[in-house]
Write a protein that holds these residues in place. Structure first.
Motif, PDB file in Angstrom:
ATOM      1  N   ALA A 169      46.022  36.108  43.431  1.00 11.80           N
ATOM      2  CA  ALA A 169      45.125  36.901  42.575  1.00 11.80           C
ATOM      3  C   ALA A 169      45.806  37.208  41.245  1.00 11.80           C
ATOM      4  CB  ALA A 169      44.717  38.190  43.283  1.00 11.80           C
ATOM      5  N   HIS A 170      47.069  37.546  41.294  1.00 10.23           N
ATOM      6  CA  HIS A 170      47.823  37.826  40.071  1.00 10.23           C
ATOM      7  C   HIS A 170      47.872  36.587  39.184  1.00 10.23           C
ATOM      8  CE1 HIS A 170      51.422  38.674  37.613  1.00 10.23           C
ATOM      9  NE2 HIS A 170      50.923  39.891  37.631  1.00 10.23           N
ATOM     10  N   ALA A 171      48.089  35.439  39.780  1.00 12.04           N
ATOM     11  CA  ALA A 171      48.110  34.184  39.007  1.00 12.04           C
ATOM     12  C   ALA A 171      46.747  33.908  38.374  1.00 12.04           C
ATOM     13  CB  ALA A 171      48.526  33.026  39.911  1.00 12.04           C
ATOM     14  N   LEU A 172      45.670  34.168  39.123  1.00  8.03           N
ATOM     15  CA  LEU A 172      44.320  33.975  38.573  1.00  8.03           C
ATOM     16  C   LEU A 172      44.092  34.873  37.368  1.00  8.03           C
ATOM     17  CD1 LEU A 172      41.694  33.815  41.463  1.00  8.03           C
ATOM     18  CD2 LEU A 172      42.207  32.064  39.796  1.00  8.03           C
ATOM     19  N   LEU A 173      44.467  36.125  37.487  1.00  6.62           N
ATOM     20  CA  LEU A 173      44.250  37.082  36.411  1.00  6.62           C
ATOM     21  C   LEU A 173      45.174  36.826  35.225  1.00  6.62           C
ATOM     22  CD1 LEU A 173      43.780  40.341  38.489  1.00  6.62           C
ATOM     23  CD2 LEU A 173      42.010  38.984  37.355  1.00  6.62           C
ATOM     24  N   ASP A 178      38.842  29.857  36.237  1.00  4.29           N
ATOM     25  CA  ASP A 178      39.159  29.743  37.669  1.00  4.29           C
ATOM     26  C   ASP A 178      38.534  30.893  38.460  1.00  4.29           C
ATOM     27  OD1 ASP A 178      40.783  27.824  36.467  1.00  4.29           O
ATOM     28  OD2 ASP A 178      42.425  28.128  37.853  1.00  4.29           O
ATOM     29  N   LEU A 179      38.674  32.102  37.942  1.00  2.00           N
ATOM     30  CA  LEU A 179      38.104  33.264  38.629  1.00  2.00           C
ATOM     31  C   LEU A 179      36.576  33.174  38.650  1.00  2.00           C
ATOM     32  CD1 LEU A 179      38.462  35.975  40.040  1.00  2.00           C
ATOM     33  CD2 LEU A 179      38.542  37.056  37.784  1.00  2.00           C
ATOM     34  N   ARG A 180      35.975  32.786  37.535  1.00  2.02           N
ATOM     35  CA  ARG A 180      34.511  32.671  37.499  1.00  2.02           C
ATOM     36  C   ARG A 180      34.004  31.582  38.441  1.00  2.02           C
ATOM     37  NH1 ARG A 180      32.294  31.207  32.811  1.00  2.02           N
ATOM     38  NH2 ARG A 180      34.210  30.427  31.911  1.00  2.02           N
ATOM     39  N   LEU A 181      34.767  30.492  38.580  1.00  6.12           N
ATOM     40  CA  LEU A 181      34.391  29.448  39.540  1.00  6.12           C
ATOM     41  C   LEU A 181      34.396  29.993  40.960  1.00  6.12           C
ATOM     42  CD1 LEU A 181      36.282  26.306  38.229  1.00  6.12           C
ATOM     43  CD2 LEU A 181      33.835  26.475  38.658  1.00  6.12           C
ATOM     44  N   LEU A 182      35.463  30.682  41.315  1.00  4.81           N
ATOM     45  CA  LEU A 182      35.545  31.261  42.656  1.00  4.81           C
ATOM     46  C   LEU A 182      34.418  32.252  42.904  1.00  4.81           C
ATOM     47  CD1 LEU A 182      39.314  31.856  43.407  1.00  4.81           C
ATOM     48  CD2 LEU A 182      37.677  30.606  44.788  1.00  4.81           C
ATOM     49  N   ALA A 218      34.090  28.038  48.431  1.00  3.67           N
ATOM     50  CA  ALA A 218      35.268  28.906  48.530  1.00  3.67           C
ATOM     51  C   ALA A 218      35.752  28.910  49.971  1.00  3.67           C
ATOM     52  CB  ALA A 218      34.911  30.321  48.088  1.00  3.67           C
ATOM     53  N   THR A 219      37.057  28.872  50.149  1.00  5.02           N
ATOM     54  CA  THR A 219      37.643  28.993  51.482  1.00  5.02           C
ATOM     55  C   THR A 219      37.746  30.479  51.818  1.00  5.02           C
ATOM     56  OG1 THR A 219      39.889  29.093  50.617  1.00  5.02           O
ATOM     57  CG2 THR A 219      39.008  26.887  51.142  1.00  5.02           C
ATOM     58  N   SER A 220      38.114  30.772  53.041  1.00  2.89           N
ATOM     59  CA  SER A 220      38.295  32.183  53.403  1.00  2.89           C
ATOM     60  C   SER A 220      39.424  32.798  52.580  1.00  2.89           C
ATOM     61  CB  SER A 220      38.549  32.334  54.899  1.00  2.89           C
ATOM     62  OG  SER A 220      39.668  31.562  55.298  1.00  2.89           O
ATOM     63  N   LEU A 221      40.458  32.024  52.295  1.00  2.00           N
ATOM     64  CA  LEU A 221      41.534  32.507  51.429  1.00  2.00           C
ATOM     65  C   LEU A 221      40.991  32.759  50.027  1.00  2.00           C
ATOM     66  CD1 LEU A 221      44.510  33.140  50.856  1.00  2.00           C
ATOM     67  CD2 LEU A 221      44.853  30.689  50.445  1.00  2.00           C
ATOM     68  N   GLY A 222      40.126  31.888  49.539  1.00  2.00           N
ATOM     69  CA  GLY A 222      39.520  32.066  48.225  1.00  2.00           C
ATOM     70  C   GLY A 222      38.733  33.362  48.136  1.00  2.00           C
ATOM     71  N   VAL A 223      38.003  33.692  49.200  1.00  3.38           N
ATOM     72  CA  VAL A 223      37.234  34.941  49.230  1.00  3.38           C
ATOM     73  C   VAL A 223      38.179  36.134  49.153  1.00  3.38           C
ATOM     74  CG1 VAL A 223      35.697  36.376  50.630  1.00  3.38           C
ATOM     75  CG2 VAL A 223      35.298  33.913  50.478  1.00  3.38           C
ATOM     76  N   LEU A 224      39.249  36.106  49.942  1.00  2.00           N
ATOM     77  CA  LEU A 224      40.224  37.203  49.935  1.00  2.00           C
ATOM     78  C   LEU A 224      40.867  37.364  48.566  1.00  2.00           C
ATOM     79  CD1 LEU A 224      42.015  36.632  53.366  1.00  2.00           C
ATOM     80  CD2 LEU A 224      40.418  38.464  52.767  1.00  2.00           C
ATOM     81  N   VAL A 225      41.170  36.244  47.919  1.00  2.00           N
ATOM     82  CA  VAL A 225      41.827  36.297  46.615  1.00  2.00           C
ATOM     83  C   VAL A 225      40.889  36.862  45.555  1.00  2.00           C
ATOM     84  CG1 VAL A 225      42.805  34.850  44.775  1.00  2.00           C
ATOM     85  CG2 VAL A 225      43.532  34.535  47.137  1.00  2.00           C
ATOM     86  N   VAL A 226      39.614  36.492  45.588  1.00  2.00           N
ATOM     87  CA  VAL A 226      38.650  37.049  44.632  1.00  2.00           C
ATOM     88  C   VAL A 226      38.537  38.561  44.839  1.00  2.00           C
ATOM     89  CG1 VAL A 226      36.207  37.156  43.992  1.00  2.00           C
ATOM     90  CG2 VAL A 226      37.314  34.956  44.291  1.00  2.00           C
ATOM     91  N   LEU A 227      38.449  38.986  46.076  1.00  2.00           N
ATOM     92  CA  LEU A 227      38.364  40.421  46.343  1.00  2.00           C
ATOM     93  C   LEU A 227      39.612  41.148  45.854  1.00  2.00           C
ATOM     94  CD1 LEU A 227      36.760  40.348  49.909  1.00  2.00           C
ATOM     95  CD2 LEU A 227      35.643  40.896  47.736  1.00  2.00           C
ATOM     96  N   LYS A 228      40.760  40.562  46.090  1.00  2.00           N
ATOM     97  CA  LYS A 228      42.020  41.172  45.644  1.00  2.00           C
ATOM     98  C   LYS A 228      42.081  41.202  44.117  1.00  2.00           C
ATOM     99  CE  LYS A 228      44.660  42.506  48.035  1.00  2.00           C
ATOM    100  NZ  LYS A 228      44.813  43.872  48.554  1.00  2.00           N
ATOM    101  N   ALA A 229      41.629  40.152  43.467  1.00  2.00           N
ATOM    102  CA  ALA A 229      41.620  40.118  42.000  1.00  2.00           C
ATOM    103  C   ALA A 229      40.728  41.225  41.449  1.00  2.00           C
ATOM    104  CB  ALA A 229      41.155  38.755  41.498  1.00  2.00           C
ATOM    105  N   ILE A 281      43.117  48.137  37.344  1.00  2.00           N
ATOM    106  CA  ILE A 281      44.502  48.500  37.045  1.00  2.00           C
ATOM    107  C   ILE A 281      44.965  47.768  35.789  1.00  2.00           C
ATOM    108  CG2 ILE A 281      46.892  48.356  37.870  1.00  2.00           C
ATOM    109  CD1 ILE A 281      45.667  48.582  40.736  1.00  2.00           C
ATOM    110  N   ALA A 282      44.658  46.476  35.711  1.00  3.43           N
ATOM    111  CA  ALA A 282      45.070  45.681  34.559  1.00  3.43           C
ATOM    112  C   ALA A 282      44.414  46.203  33.284  1.00  3.43           C
ATOM    113  CB  ALA A 282      44.702  44.215  34.785  1.00  3.43           C
ATOM    114  N   ARG A 283      43.148  46.571  33.364  1.00  2.00           N
ATOM    115  CA  ARG A 283      42.451  47.098  32.184  1.00  2.00           C
ATOM    116  C   ARG A 283      43.026  48.451  31.761  1.00  2.00           C
ATOM    117  NH1 ARG A 283      36.899  45.126  34.667  1.00  2.00           N
ATOM    118  NH2 ARG A 283      36.906  43.022  33.812  1.00  2.00           N
ATOM    119  N   THR A 284      43.345  49.292  32.723  1.00  2.15           N
ATOM    120  CA  THR A 284      43.935  50.596  32.412  1.00  2.15           C
ATOM    121  C   THR A 284      45.291  50.416  31.736  1.00  2.15           C
ATOM    122  OG1 THR A 284      42.801  51.597  34.292  1.00  2.15           O
ATOM    123  CG2 THR A 284      44.708  52.786  33.413  1.00  2.15           C
TER     124      THR A 284
END
Length: 117
Positions: free
Chosen positions: A15-19, A26-30, A86-97, A103-106
């Motif tokens: 998720a950190h790498a995506l952001l 990449d994030l919008r695709l997921l 999306a794989t199950s890992l992909g779903v988890l990563v989008v949720l984590k992102a 936090i990143a915006r703050t």
């Protein structure tokens, strides 16, 4: 007594790498693949205007290599059988992102205000 920060999980690292990417493609695709699998032609609409389809191809390859997106084939459409999901890992990563985005915006706003160095 201070407690150490927990070790980042695999999902957090992805998720950190995506952001951290320059583009949010990449994030919008997921995000687009969360609801249902989509064909390549359906994903082209996520590209910026006048952008080369190579950007989409490379993004899908990156996401596939990371285990976030998988390819499949539908036999009901021989003209365009390939789809992406999306794989199950992909779903988890989008949720984590999405957990990490506020936090990143703050932090960014605090940096702009001069509160953080």
């Amino acid at each position: 007594m201070a407690f150490p920060l927990p070790e980042p999980s695999h999902e957090v690292k992805l998720a950190h790498a995506l952001l951290g990417r320059r583009s949010d493609l990449d994030l919008r695709l997921l995000e687009a693949l969360l609801a249902e699998p989509k064909r390549y032609r359906e994903l082209r609409g996520l590209l910026p205007r006048r952008a080369s389809e190579t950007l989409l191809t490379r993004a899908l390859e990156r996401l596939g290599e990371s285990g976030l997106v998988r390819q499949g084939a539908r036999l009901d459409d021989p003209a365009d059988p390939r789809y992406y999901a999306a794989t199950s890992l992909g779903v988890l990563v989008v949720l984590k992102a999405h957990e990490m985005l506020p936090i990143a915006r703050t932090l960014e706003e605090a940096r702009r205000a001069g509160v953080l160095g």
